[in-house]
Design a protein around this motif. Sequence first.
Motif, PDB file in Angstrom:
ATOM      1  N   ARG A   1      48.178   3.146-142.464  1.00  0.00           N
ATOM      2  CA  ARG A   1      48.883   1.777-141.541  1.00  0.00           C
ATOM      3  C   ARG A   1      49.282  -0.006-141.917  1.00  0.00           C
ATOM      4  O   ARG A   1      49.546  -0.836-141.583  1.00  0.00           O
TER       5      ARG A   1
ATOM      6  N   GLU B   1      43.442 -10.126-147.489  1.00  0.00           N
ATOM      7  CA  GLU B   1      43.333 -10.626-146.090  1.00  0.00           C
ATOM      8  C   GLU B   1      42.796 -10.935-145.298  1.00  0.00           C
ATOM      9  O   GLU B   1      42.565  -9.577-145.242  1.00  0.00           O
ATOM     10  N   ASP B   2      41.721 -11.559-145.091  1.00  0.00           N
ATOM     11  CA  ASP B   2      41.737 -11.759-143.634  1.00  0.00           C
ATOM     12  C   ASP B   2      41.999 -10.580-142.154  1.00  0.00           C
ATOM     13  O   ASP B   2      41.526  -9.858-142.010  1.00  0.00           O
ATOM     14  N   TYR B   3      43.457 -10.963-142.404  1.00  0.00           N
ATOM     15  CA  TYR B   3      43.840  -9.790-141.262  1.00  0.00           C
ATOM     16  C   TYR B   3      44.295  -8.505-141.780  1.00  0.00           C
ATOM     17  O   TYR B   3      44.382  -7.923-140.945  1.00  0.00           O
TER      18      TYR B   3
ATOM     19  N   ALA C   1      41.319  -7.477-141.152  1.00  0.00           N
ATOM     20  CA  ALA C   1      40.636  -6.942-139.874  1.00  0.00           C
ATOM     21  C   ALA C   1      41.206  -5.984-139.039  1.00  0.00           C
ATOM     22  O   ALA C   1      40.730  -4.930-138.608  1.00  0.00           O
TER      23      ALA C   1
ATOM     24  N   HIS D   1      50.988  -3.381-142.377  1.00  0.00           N
ATOM     25  CA  HIS D   1      49.996  -4.922-142.490  1.00  0.00           C
ATOM     26  C   HIS D   1      50.497  -5.169-144.144  1.00  0.00           C
ATOM     27  O   HIS D   1      51.081  -6.520-144.292  1.00  0.00           O
TER      28      HIS D   1
ATOM     29  N   HIS E   1      52.241 -18.360-135.208  1.00  0.00           N
ATOM     30  CA  HIS E   1      52.157 -19.718-135.913  1.00  0.00           C
ATOM     31  C   HIS E   1      52.893 -20.839-134.939  1.00  0.00           C
ATOM     32  O   HIS E   1      53.197 -21.723-134.840  1.00  0.00           O
TER      33      HIS E   1
ATOM     34  N   GLU F   1      46.833  -3.930-130.496  1.00  0.00           N
ATOM     35  CA  GLU F   1      46.614  -2.558-131.829  1.00  0.00           C
ATOM     36  C   GLU F   1      45.241  -2.262-131.918  1.00  0.00           C
ATOM     37  O   GLU F   1      45.731  -0.869-132.117  1.00  0.00           O
TER      38      GLU F   1
ATOM     39  N   SER G   1      45.014 -17.214-141.547  1.00  0.00           N
ATOM     40  CA  SER G   1      44.513 -15.647-142.480  1.00  0.00           C
ATOM     41  C   SER G   1      43.960 -15.161-141.309  1.00  0.00           C
ATOM     42  O   SER G   1      44.710 -13.949-142.068  1.00  0.00           O
ATOM     43  N   SER G   2      43.666 -14.485-140.176  1.00  0.00           N
ATOM     44  CA  SER G   2      43.544 -13.908-139.690  1.00  0.00           C
ATOM     45  C   SER G   2      44.036 -12.693-138.106  1.00  0.00           C
ATOM     46  O   SER G   2      44.082 -11.520-138.178  1.00  0.00           O
ATOM     47  N   LEU G   3      45.177 -13.659-138.375  1.00  0.00           N
ATOM     48  CA  LEU G   3      46.473 -12.845-137.698  1.00  0.00           C
ATOM     49  C   LEU G   3      47.376 -12.494-138.603  1.00  0.00           C
ATOM     50  O   LEU G   3      48.014 -13.557-139.470  1.00  0.00           O
ATOM     51  N   ASN G   4      47.747 -11.443-138.467  1.00  0.00           N
ATOM     52  CA  ASN G   4      49.096 -11.491-139.064  1.00  0.00           C
ATOM     53  C   ASN G   4      50.212 -12.562-138.944  1.00  0.00           C
ATOM     54  O   ASN G   4      50.744 -11.487-137.295  1.00  0.00           O
ATOM     55  N   PRO G   5      50.886 -12.233-139.814  1.00  0.00           N
ATOM     56  CA  PRO G   5      52.045 -13.605-139.263  1.00  0.00           C
ATOM     57  C   PRO G   5      53.161 -12.356-138.959  1.00  0.00           C
ATOM     58  O   PRO G   5      54.330 -13.477-138.091  1.00  0.00           O
ATOM     59  N   ARG G   6      52.881 -11.243-138.680  1.00  0.00           N
ATOM     60  CA  ARG G   6      54.693 -10.810-138.803  1.00  0.00           C
ATOM     61  C   ARG G   6      54.617  -9.689-137.040  1.00  0.00           C
ATOM     62  O   ARG G   6      55.062  -9.040-136.792  1.00  0.00           O
ATOM     63  N   MET G   7      53.263 -10.141-136.343  1.00  0.00           N
ATOM     64  CA  MET G   7      52.825  -9.127-135.605  1.00  0.00           C
ATOM     65  C   MET G   7      53.174 -10.528-134.245  1.00  0.00           C
ATOM     66  O   MET G   7      52.900 -11.378-134.315  1.00  0.00           O
TER      67      MET G   7
ATOM     68  N   GLN H   1      59.913 -14.230-138.699  1.00  0.00           N
ATOM     69  CA  GLN H   1      60.387 -14.292-139.937  1.00  0.00           C
ATOM     70  C   GLN H   1      61.199 -13.816-139.906  1.00  0.00           C
ATOM     71  O   GLN H   1      62.112 -13.944-140.851  1.00  0.00           O
TER      72      GLN H   1
ATOM     73  N   TYR I   1      58.002 -18.770-144.824  1.00  0.00           N
ATOM     74  CA  TYR I   1      57.027 -19.781-144.533  1.00  0.00           C
ATOM     75  C   TYR I   1      56.794 -20.859-145.400  1.00  0.00           C
ATOM     76  O   TYR I   1      55.501 -22.038-145.516  1.00  0.00           O
TER      77      TYR I   1
ATOM     78  N   TYR J   1      55.706 -15.146-131.960  1.00  0.00           N
ATOM     79  CA  TYR J   1      54.380 -14.687-132.842  1.00  0.00           C
ATOM     80  C   TYR J   1      53.067 -16.068-133.361  1.00  0.00           C
ATOM     81  O   TYR J   1      53.288 -17.083-132.509  1.00  0.00           O
TER      82      TYR J   1
ATOM     83  N   ASP K   1      38.823 -18.055-140.773  1.00  0.00           N
ATOM     84  CA  ASP K   1      40.269 -18.488-140.391  1.00  0.00           C
ATOM     85  C   ASP K   1      41.603 -18.064-139.738  1.00  0.00           C
ATOM     86  O   ASP K   1      41.593 -17.204-140.049  1.00  0.00           O
TER      87      ASP K   1
ATOM     88  N   ARG L   1      41.478 -10.025-129.186  1.00  0.00           N
ATOM     89  CA  ARG L   1      41.947  -8.578-130.169  1.00  0.00           C
ATOM     90  C   ARG L   1      40.444  -8.829-130.211  1.00  0.00           C
ATOM     91  O   ARG L   1      40.068  -6.871-130.228  1.00  0.00           O
TER      92      ARG L   1
END
Lengths: 342, 380
Positions: free
Chosen positions: B284, B269-271, B274, B289, A174, A138, A124-130, B19, B377, A172, A121, A188
């Motif tokens: 960390r 969660e996937d992230y 990850a 995260h 999104h 990273e 969901s696999s990327l941190n939306p806040r980075m 955000q 969001y 970002y 996905d 990544r």
Amino acid sequence: MNIYNINDFNGSAANPPLLAVRDLCKYFPIRSQGLIRRRIGDVKAVDHVSFDLRRNETLGLVGESGCGKSTTVRTILRALDFTSGHAYFDPEGDGRYIDFGELTARELVPLRRAAQMIFQDPFSSLNPRMTVGGIVAEPLVIHGLARGKALEKRVDEILVKVGLRPEYKTRYPHAFSGGQRQRIGIARALVMNPKFVVADEAVSALDVSVQAQVINLLDDLKREMGLSYIFVAHDLGVVRHICDRVAVMYAGRIVELAPTEELFERPLHPYTRLLLGSAPIPDPDRRTLPPNPGEVADAGNLPAGCAFAPRCPHATAACRAERPELRPAGTDHLSACPRMGE
Amino acid sequence: MTFRLFARRPALTYDMLNQRQLTLLKFRKHKLAVAAGFLLAGLYVMAIFSPFFAPYGKYERNLDYIYCPPQKLGFNWEKGLYARGLKRAVDPVTLNSRYVDAPENDAPLGFFVKGKPYRLWGIIPSERHFFGVDPERIPDFRPGDEARYVYFLAGADKFGCDIWSRIVQGSTISLSVGLVGVFLSFLFGVVIGGISGYCGGAVDTAIQRVIEIINSFPQLPMWLALAAAVPSDWGPLETYFAITVTLSLLSWTGLARVVRGKILSLREEDYAVAARLLGASHPRILFRHLLPAFASHIIVTLTLTVPGMILGETSLSFLGLGLRPPVVSWGVMLQDCMNVKAVIDYPWLLAPVLMLVFAVLCFNFLGDGLRDAADPYASK
Ligand SMILES: Nc1ncnc2c1ncn2[C@@H]1O[C@H](COP(=O)(O)OP(=O)(O)OP(=O)(O)O)[C@@H](O)[C@H]1O
Ligand code: SF4
Ligand SMILES: [Mg+2]
């Protein structure tokens, strides 16, 4: 940390594998309801799975939903702990293997550089806040592989390599489309120059046209960077296009493993035939009626013999009595059905 | 990156905002919450500089004006803005004293006036007050006349102390109890909830049962029991600390639940997976995260916890189990209202309640606005 060599797990000396999975099991306990939650059984999500991943190979892993594909690859990478079994991996390419199953969390960390994962996905696999730059950098930061200018340069390089513009670094996730986000996830995973990459349904969530681009990208990167993939997929067309060999899973086990063309032209296991038959065929004139697929296997409650027996048109009493093992059934062709293809 | 709350910016698409910017954007739409935020900021500024904002000292008695009602304001060209003078008269029939108009006591008011000297935070000497009676505008003002020209915005109490000044200076304690207490429950909540969510299993179950037990105690008797355990010979500072600890011991559970639930759901969660597969350490993953994903929820929960704390301090002090005179807090001031007759005769003694309601409402509005903004969001 124990070091193994090829003889410890009877790998082929002529073609030493990058990764040798032996008798991998992952069971999830089923617990009773109530205050004291006793373990009353197991979901055998992965049950005695063995296979080799060769160098510079793309190994497809296919099977119906819930058959344990994701669990297999996640366990190998130790996102989940092993119930039992081994996954011998050669991180340096010098024939010295470690076993993923027995490493401690601390010992695992340096190995992350050599074994990576691309997720299904892209949302969901990327941190939306980075930022994209932060996400791709990273791994390098965690492992202290680069700092300052060198870090920036490496991030730019890998972004260009996966077909993104370095200017995107400050944005970002999104702000990107699914395909672009999947490229970020690929960047990544590849920024540390791994040897072995798991792509768990890496293109399933994308539009068909975008799928083709991402698959071609993965194929190009494989050649360029000398990668080996385990490519988990639903779409047999995609698998046929990209994979060198394909493993078919059913109810937590591998039931057939063969080179791609061989598998598609000469499938041996009745389940593989069912799978190939029920795959949508683009040519309308060649449409065959899919055989009755029957109900999907329940991994928590499997029959004693061949797990496919309840759905198998060729099932005999012997099938129900004893579980057939994966056995050679031709050159480089393994099948777990003794009844078919001898 | 700086982001001015009301500054006009070139039109940005949602896609280019991060955000924090999205959250602010959404928060700004919640006008009531924004207003509450500013009002609260004002209240806290007032609490920090309370001796400056209070026209009188908190112990400054004026025996000529015992139970003086709130004074009305007047305005004319000669005196400018002034407080209508009052003086005490004894009713010849009932012998009760009451206050009658006394134009000779009219007191001109001003801003940044010279008044009683004080030391801000015990160090900075000053005699300026934000507003009050302006002696420089009273003709032939003699030393000692301060006691005659007065302004009691919210009336005076049984010692002739200015209630408004005491409210302002009591707010230092009443409002800070909320913040200090919230800081403590933040520590308890994040640590205990974090452990509960990250470890899972038996630890999680045990912690959840403890939380349920704590939550099922009726709050007031619990406070009383804990507060009664505070030795009565403790000084004001120790008591203050004991009260905040008491309040936070009972209020961390809400936050612990939020933290636990979020960590439980985000852990898979996937992230987060990850990050783990990239080799990231537990701290960390947790701080880089997981926590940022719900820092906003923590802030919201904390904001909504503050009013409970403020009310708790007030209730305890009112019941005599919290702070005690000579400490000045809103709860301590309300002890004067224990006597129903006093409340009927001198209703302005209830003025601290108005401030309390005001502060609590502000916190609730702010919390609501933050909650809506917390998940930018969720819906664009
Ligand atoms: N954490 C878990 N706890 C209990 N059971 C699980 C857990 N994760 C997976 N399972 C079970 O293990 C089995 C295999 O799941 P898995 O996700 O590996 O399937 P999959 O082949 O990847 O399916 P899909 O194609 O839908 O992704 C399923 O029956 C699933 O219900
Ligand atoms: S072993 Fe028997 S039941 Fe299983 S697939 Fe082969 S024929 Fe069917
Ligand atoms: Mg899956």
